[in-house]
Design a protein around this motif. Structure first.
Motif, PDB file in Angstrom:
ATOM      1  N   LEU A  52     153.536  74.001  61.237  1.00  0.00           N
ATOM      2  CA  LEU A  52     153.414  72.718  61.932  1.00  0.00           C
ATOM      3  C   LEU A  52     153.973  72.805  63.356  1.00  0.00           C
ATOM      4  N   SER A  53     155.088  73.512  63.514  1.00  0.00           N
ATOM      5  CA  SER A  53     155.671  73.681  64.848  1.00  0.00           C
ATOM      6  C   SER A  53     154.728  74.458  65.756  1.00  0.00           C
ATOM      7  N   PHE A  54     154.095  75.475  65.206  1.00  0.00           N
ATOM      8  CA  PHE A  54     153.156  76.278  65.983  1.00  0.00           C
ATOM      9  C   PHE A  54     151.962  75.443  66.437  1.00  0.00           C
ATOM     10  N   VAL A  55     151.433  74.619  65.549  1.00  0.00           N
ATOM     11  CA  VAL A  55     150.300  73.761  65.894  1.00  0.00           C
ATOM     12  C   VAL A  55     150.690  72.756  66.973  1.00  0.00           C
ATOM     13  N   ILE A  56     151.874  72.166  66.845  1.00  0.00           N
ATOM     14  CA  ILE A  56     152.344  71.200  67.846  1.00  0.00           C
ATOM     15  C   ILE A  56     152.486  71.855  69.214  1.00  0.00           C
ATOM     16  N   VAL A  57     153.028  73.066  69.241  1.00  0.00           N
ATOM     17  CA  VAL A  57     153.181  73.792  70.503  1.00  0.00           C
ATOM     18  C   VAL A  57     151.821  74.055  71.130  1.00  0.00           C
ATOM     19  N   LEU A  58     150.830  74.444  70.325  1.00  0.00           N
ATOM     20  CA  LEU A  58     149.490  74.681  70.864  1.00  0.00           C
ATOM     21  C   LEU A  58     148.898  73.409  71.458  1.00  0.00           C
ATOM     22  N   PHE A  59     149.079  72.272  70.798  1.00  0.00           N
ATOM     23  CA  PHE A  59     148.566  71.008  71.325  1.00  0.00           C
ATOM     24  C   PHE A  59     149.233  70.650  72.644  1.00  0.00           C
ATOM     25  N   PHE A  60     150.548  70.820  72.727  1.00  0.00           N
ATOM     26  CA  PHE A  60     151.263  70.491  73.961  1.00  0.00           C
ATOM     27  C   PHE A  60     150.854  71.421  75.102  1.00  0.00           C
ATOM     28  N   ILE A  61     150.678  72.703  74.789  1.00  0.00           N
ATOM     29  CA  ILE A  61     150.266  73.655  75.828  1.00  0.00           C
ATOM     30  C   ILE A  61     148.894  73.283  76.366  1.00  0.00           C
ATOM     31  N   GLN A  62     147.950  73.025  75.460  1.00  0.00           N
ATOM     32  CA  GLN A  62     146.601  72.692  75.886  1.00  0.00           C
ATOM     33  C   GLN A  62     146.544  71.329  76.587  1.00  0.00           C
ATOM     34  N   ARG A  63     147.437  70.429  76.207  1.00  0.00           N
ATOM     35  CA  ARG A  63     147.422  69.072  76.799  1.00  0.00           C
ATOM     36  C   ARG A  63     148.040  69.048  78.186  1.00  0.00           C
ATOM     37  N   PHE A  64     149.142  69.770  78.370  1.00  0.00           N
ATOM     38  CA  PHE A  64     149.889  69.634  79.621  1.00  0.00           C
ATOM     39  C   PHE A  64     149.819  70.869  80.522  1.00  0.00           C
ATOM     40  N   ALA A  65     149.301  71.986  80.037  1.00  0.00           N
ATOM     41  CA  ALA A  65     149.274  73.193  80.862  1.00  0.00           C
ATOM     42  C   ALA A  65     147.904  73.870  80.831  1.00  0.00           C
ATOM     43  N   SER A  66     146.864  73.095  80.571  1.00  0.00           N
ATOM     44  CA  SER A  66     145.534  73.689  80.436  1.00  0.00           C
ATOM     45  C   SER A  66     145.016  74.286  81.744  1.00  0.00           C
ATOM     46  N   LYS A  67     145.514  73.809  82.884  1.00  0.00           N
ATOM     47  CA  LYS A  67     145.053  74.316  84.175  1.00  0.00           C
ATOM     48  C   LYS A  67     145.798  75.574  84.611  1.00  0.00           C
ATOM     49  N   LEU A 129     142.544  81.610  69.280  1.00  0.00           N
ATOM     50  CA  LEU A 129     141.618  80.783  68.510  1.00  0.00           C
ATOM     51  C   LEU A 129     142.043  79.320  68.525  1.00  0.00           C
ATOM     52  N   GLY A 130     143.354  79.086  68.413  1.00  0.00           N
ATOM     53  CA  GLY A 130     143.842  77.715  68.397  1.00  0.00           C
ATOM     54  C   GLY A 130     143.603  76.985  69.699  1.00  0.00           C
ATOM     55  N   LEU A 131     143.920  77.622  70.817  1.00  0.00           N
ATOM     56  CA  LEU A 131     143.705  76.978  72.119  1.00  0.00           C
ATOM     57  C   LEU A 131     142.223  76.750  72.394  1.00  0.00           C
ATOM     58  N   THR A 132     141.384  77.700  71.998  1.00  0.00           N
ATOM     59  CA  THR A 132     139.940  77.530  72.188  1.00  0.00           C
ATOM     60  C   THR A 132     139.409  76.365  71.362  1.00  0.00           C
ATOM     61  N   THR A 133     139.872  76.266  70.121  1.00  0.00           N
ATOM     62  CA  THR A 133     139.427  75.176  69.253  1.00  0.00           C
ATOM     63  C   THR A 133     139.886  73.822  69.777  1.00  0.00           C
ATOM     64  N   ILE A 134     141.132  73.737  70.232  1.00  0.00           N
ATOM     65  CA  ILE A 134     141.652  72.471  70.754  1.00  0.00           C
ATOM     66  C   ILE A 134     140.927  72.084  72.046  1.00  0.00           C
ATOM     67  N   ARG A 135     140.682  73.074  72.899  1.00  0.00           N
ATOM     68  CA  ARG A 135     140.032  72.782  74.181  1.00  0.00           C
ATOM     69  C   ARG A 135     138.631  72.223  73.989  1.00  0.00           C
ATOM     70  N   ARG A 136     137.903  72.735  73.006  1.00  0.00           N
ATOM     71  CA  ARG A 136     136.522  72.303  72.799  1.00  0.00           C
ATOM     72  C   ARG A 136     136.368  71.414  71.574  1.00  0.00           C
TER      73      ARG A 136
END
Length: 254
Positions: A52-67, A129-136
């Motif tokens: 769960l912590s790993f998933v949350i970190v991926l969401f925060f990274i993609q949400r606030f640092a995607s650029k 895979l996680g960042l790609t899935t969240i991004r799209r």
């Protein structure tokens, strides 16, 4: 006039991606060899908390640092290909090389599942895979195929990685006519199992050994002829040679 892209200049491509994959592999082997420490697999409930912590970190990274160019590279095709290559290579090594949970840490490829290099490979492929899935991520009909493909693979890999610590394997010593419910784990500890197993019957088929002819000149065992050592007083003919079987022992060993 176009200028040639230099290595390590963004956007990163296949060269940088595979260099990072090799770097993760070398870093993992170096850490394990120097520290002499293997990584125990987390079990319930620590594995769920980590997931769960790993998933949350991926969401925060993609949400606030995607650029960020590094985050953008992590969800690119070159990063995914290099991550898959590293993970696949280690998985194949586990299949080709005998694995032993009691192997020392400096035996780098004898216990890959608990190694640092395998940990880095798992984090790398799950991150890409996680960042790609969240991004799209989208529930639109045209995106369903992509979502099922990438999210499905991510779930399979995540479940296998974070759930491996809860897998328990026991060995039972069975005798005909007896009931056994005490098992021994891979470390030699005994456990009372929630089920009992009864052995009602047991059969085994014995096949007569085969003897062949060794060619000293070619240093190979000839495929033909092959003699079955099933009874004594047998005679086998091959070219100008005769082979006489005078004695057969069913309990012999080399």
């Amino acid at each position: 006039m176009s200028t040639k892209k230099t290595i390590w200049s963004f956007p990163w491509g296949y060269g940088e991606s595979f260099a990072i994959a090799i770097g993760l592999f070398l870093a993992g082997t170096g850490i394990q060899f120097i520290s002499g420490i293997v990584i125990p697999l987390p079990s319930w409930p620590r594995n769920v908390i980590l997931l769960l912590s790993f998933v949350i970190v991926l969401f925060f990274i993609q949400r606030f640092a995607s650029k960020n160019p590094i985050i953008h590279w992590l969800s690119s095709v070159p990063a995914a290909i290099s991550a898959i290559a590293l993970f696949t290579m280690l998985s194949l090594l586990m299949g080709f090389i005998h694995q032993d949970v009691h192997a020392p840490a400096d035996a780098l490829f004898a216990n890959i599942k608990f190694s640092w290099m395998y940990l880095f490979a798992q984090v790398y492929i799950l991150t890409t895979l996680g960042l790609t899935t969240i991004r799209r991520f989208s529930l639109r009909r045209r995106n369903i195929g992509f979502l099922l493909n990438h999210l499905g693979i991510w779930l399979v890999l995540a479940a296998a990685s974070f759930g491996a610590g809860d897998t328990q394997r026991y060995t039972l010593q069975m005798q005909k006519g007896n009931i056994q419910w005490i098992g021994e784990d891979e470390y030699g500890n005994t456990h009372e199992l929630p089920v009992a197993i009864a052995l009602h019957d047991f059969t085994i088929d014995f096949y007569p050994p085969q003897a062949g002819i060794w060619d000293n000149e070619q240093n190979i065992l000839l495929k033909k002829p092959s003699f079955s050592l099933d009874s004594k007083d047998s005679v086998y003919e091959w070219k100008e040679f005769s082979f006489h079987i005078s004695q057969v022992s069913s309990s012999a060993y080399k």
